[in-house]
Design a protein around this motif. Sequence first.
Motif, PDB file in Angstrom:
ATOM      1  N   UNK A 104     -10.644   5.514  -4.230  1.00  0.00           N
ATOM      2  CA  UNK A 104     -10.273   4.056  -4.229  1.00  0.00           C
ATOM      3  C   UNK A 104     -11.345   2.984  -4.718  1.00  0.00           C
ATOM      4  N   UNK A 105     -12.435   3.294  -4.153  1.00  0.00           N
ATOM      5  CA  UNK A 105     -13.579   2.520  -4.527  1.00  0.00           C
ATOM      6  C   UNK A 105     -13.601   2.074  -6.193  1.00  0.00           C
ATOM      7  N   UNK A 106     -13.331   3.376  -6.904  1.00  0.00           N
ATOM      8  CA  UNK A 106     -13.211   3.128  -8.280  1.00  0.00           C
ATOM      9  C   UNK A 106     -12.348   2.249  -8.921  1.00  0.00           C
ATOM     10  N   UNK A 107     -10.976   2.161  -8.027  1.00  0.00           N
ATOM     11  CA  UNK A 107      -9.872   1.597  -8.679  1.00  0.00           C
ATOM     12  C   UNK A 107      -9.366   0.342  -7.897  1.00  0.00           C
ATOM     13  N   UNK A 108     -10.134  -0.088  -6.720  1.00  0.00           N
ATOM     14  CA  UNK A 108      -9.445  -1.244  -5.991  1.00  0.00           C
ATOM     15  C   UNK A 108     -10.792  -2.020  -5.420  1.00  0.00           C
ATOM     16  N   UNK A 109     -10.729  -3.321  -5.675  1.00  0.00           N
ATOM     17  CA  UNK A 109     -11.855  -4.281  -5.207  1.00  0.00           C
ATOM     18  C   UNK A 109     -11.805  -4.194  -3.583  1.00  0.00           C
ATOM     19  N   UNK A 110     -12.984  -4.269  -2.976  1.00  0.00           N
ATOM     20  CA  UNK A 110     -13.145  -4.323  -1.464  1.00  0.00           C
ATOM     21  C   UNK A 110     -12.245  -5.396  -0.913  1.00  0.00           C
ATOM     22  N   UNK A 111     -12.159  -6.670  -1.860  1.00  0.00           N
ATOM     23  CA  UNK A 111     -11.228  -7.640  -1.123  1.00  0.00           C
ATOM     24  C   UNK A 111      -9.769  -7.109  -1.064  1.00  0.00           C
ATOM     25  N   UNK A 112      -9.375  -6.697  -2.033  1.00  0.00           N
ATOM     26  CA  UNK A 112      -7.879  -6.132  -1.972  1.00  0.00           C
ATOM     27  C   UNK A 112      -7.801  -5.067  -0.972  1.00  0.00           C
ATOM     28  N   UNK A 113      -8.705  -4.322  -0.876  1.00  0.00           N
ATOM     29  CA  UNK A 113      -8.739  -3.192   0.033  1.00  0.00           C
ATOM     30  C   UNK A 113      -8.463  -3.611   1.232  1.00  0.00           C
ATOM     31  N   UNK A 114      -8.937  -4.688   1.771  1.00  0.00           N
ATOM     32  CA  UNK A 114      -9.211  -5.216   3.191  1.00  0.00           C
ATOM     33  C   UNK A 114      -7.838  -5.920   3.543  1.00  0.00           C
ATOM     34  N   UNK A 115      -7.205  -6.373   2.489  1.00  0.00           N
ATOM     35  CA  UNK A 115      -5.616  -6.842   2.897  1.00  0.00           C
ATOM     36  C   UNK A 115      -4.693  -5.853   3.077  1.00  0.00           C
ATOM     37  N   UNK A 116      -4.905  -4.553   2.839  1.00  0.00           N
ATOM     38  CA  UNK A 116      -4.011  -3.463   2.960  1.00  0.00           C
ATOM     39  C   UNK A 116      -3.744  -3.471   4.599  1.00  0.00           C
ATOM     40  N   UNK A 117      -2.273  -3.237   4.763  1.00  0.00           N
ATOM     41  CA  UNK A 117      -1.655  -3.094   6.242  1.00  0.00           C
ATOM     42  C   UNK A 117      -0.546  -2.041   6.046  1.00  0.00           C
ATOM     43  N   UNK A 118      -1.057  -0.789   6.264  1.00  0.00           N
ATOM     44  CA  UNK A 118       0.134   0.459   5.885  1.00  0.00           C
ATOM     45  C   UNK A 118       1.156   0.380   6.992  1.00  0.00           C
ATOM     46  N   UNK A 119       0.573  -0.258   8.129  1.00  0.00           N
ATOM     47  CA  UNK A 119       1.812  -0.250   9.243  1.00  0.00           C
ATOM     48  C   UNK A 119       2.878  -1.299   9.102  1.00  0.00           C
ATOM     49  N   UNK A 120       2.906  -2.013   7.883  1.00  0.00           N
ATOM     50  CA  UNK A 120       3.820  -2.785   7.506  1.00  0.00           C
ATOM     51  C   UNK A 120       4.088  -2.669   6.163  1.00  0.00           C
ATOM     52  N   UNK A 121       4.474  -1.643   5.609  1.00  0.00           N
ATOM     53  CA  UNK A 121       4.859  -1.362   4.272  1.00  0.00           C
ATOM     54  C   UNK A 121       6.048  -2.259   3.745  1.00  0.00           C
ATOM     55  N   UNK A 122       6.966  -2.472   4.605  1.00  0.00           N
ATOM     56  CA  UNK A 122       8.195  -3.168   3.938  1.00  0.00           C
ATOM     57  C   UNK A 122       7.721  -4.577   3.495  1.00  0.00           C
ATOM     58  N   UNK A 123       6.633  -5.133   4.295  1.00  0.00           N
ATOM     59  CA  UNK A 123       6.632  -6.760   3.781  1.00  0.00           C
ATOM     60  C   UNK A 123       5.315  -6.726   3.091  1.00  0.00           C
ATOM     61  N   UNK A 124       4.762  -5.777   2.220  1.00  0.00           N
ATOM     62  CA  UNK A 124       3.529  -5.776   1.418  1.00  0.00           C
ATOM     63  C   UNK A 124       3.866  -6.592   0.207  1.00  0.00           C
ATOM     64  N   UNK A 125       2.680  -7.430  -0.101  1.00  0.00           N
ATOM     65  CA  UNK A 125       2.987  -8.203  -1.601  1.00  0.00           C
ATOM     66  C   UNK A 125       2.786  -7.220  -2.509  1.00  0.00           C
ATOM     67  N   UNK A 126       3.056  -7.396  -3.800  1.00  0.00           N
ATOM     68  CA  UNK A 126       2.921  -6.669  -5.015  1.00  0.00           C
ATOM     69  C   UNK A 126       1.440  -6.022  -5.108  1.00  0.00           C
ATOM     70  N   UNK A 127       0.431  -6.959  -4.671  1.00  0.00           N
ATOM     71  CA  UNK A 127      -0.963  -6.399  -4.697  1.00  0.00           C
ATOM     72  C   UNK A 127      -1.131  -5.595  -3.747  1.00  0.00           C
ATOM     73  N   UNK A 128      -0.645  -5.441  -2.421  1.00  0.00           N
ATOM     74  CA  UNK A 128      -0.999  -4.733  -1.504  1.00  0.00           C
ATOM     75  C   UNK A 128      -0.053  -3.249  -1.721  1.00  0.00           C
ATOM     76  N   UNK A 129       1.117  -3.550  -2.479  1.00  0.00           N
ATOM     77  CA  UNK A 129       1.803  -2.178  -3.014  1.00  0.00           C
ATOM     78  C   UNK A 129       0.974  -1.429  -3.761  1.00  0.00           C
TER      79      UNK A 129
END
Length: 112
Positions: A67-92
């Motif tokens: 994950x660290x090789x492919x995703x910035x920490x800023x983006x990683x911090x925005x992930x909310x796997x408990x709310x997959x239906x409402x994820x932004x394209x970036x979160x997806x």
Amino acid sequence: MKLVSLVLIGSGLVSSVGVPSQAIAQKYPAVAVTSFMDTCLDHGQRSAPIVPRSLLSNICRCSINYIQERVSYDDFRTLNPDNRQNQSPRQQHVQRVVDESINRCILKQVGG
């Protein structure tokens, strides 16, 4: 059956840590890595209790490295796997990377 159980680890792996964007290999803060590892191990032990902790630890370590090789920490911090239906394209995108990391690392550890 073990492999199927382990794949379930990917659902909801990242809880309070985050998600990536323009991924550049970088180290996440130690607290984020520790949080990911703890959450990953906890989910792994609940999903596949017969799998040795050392194997789960290897899968989780492999995953956070991937994950660290492919995703910035800023983006990683925005992930909310408990709310997959409402994820932004970036979160997806980040969620796909997290899920892919688990699958790849399981296969790597079990020789698939």
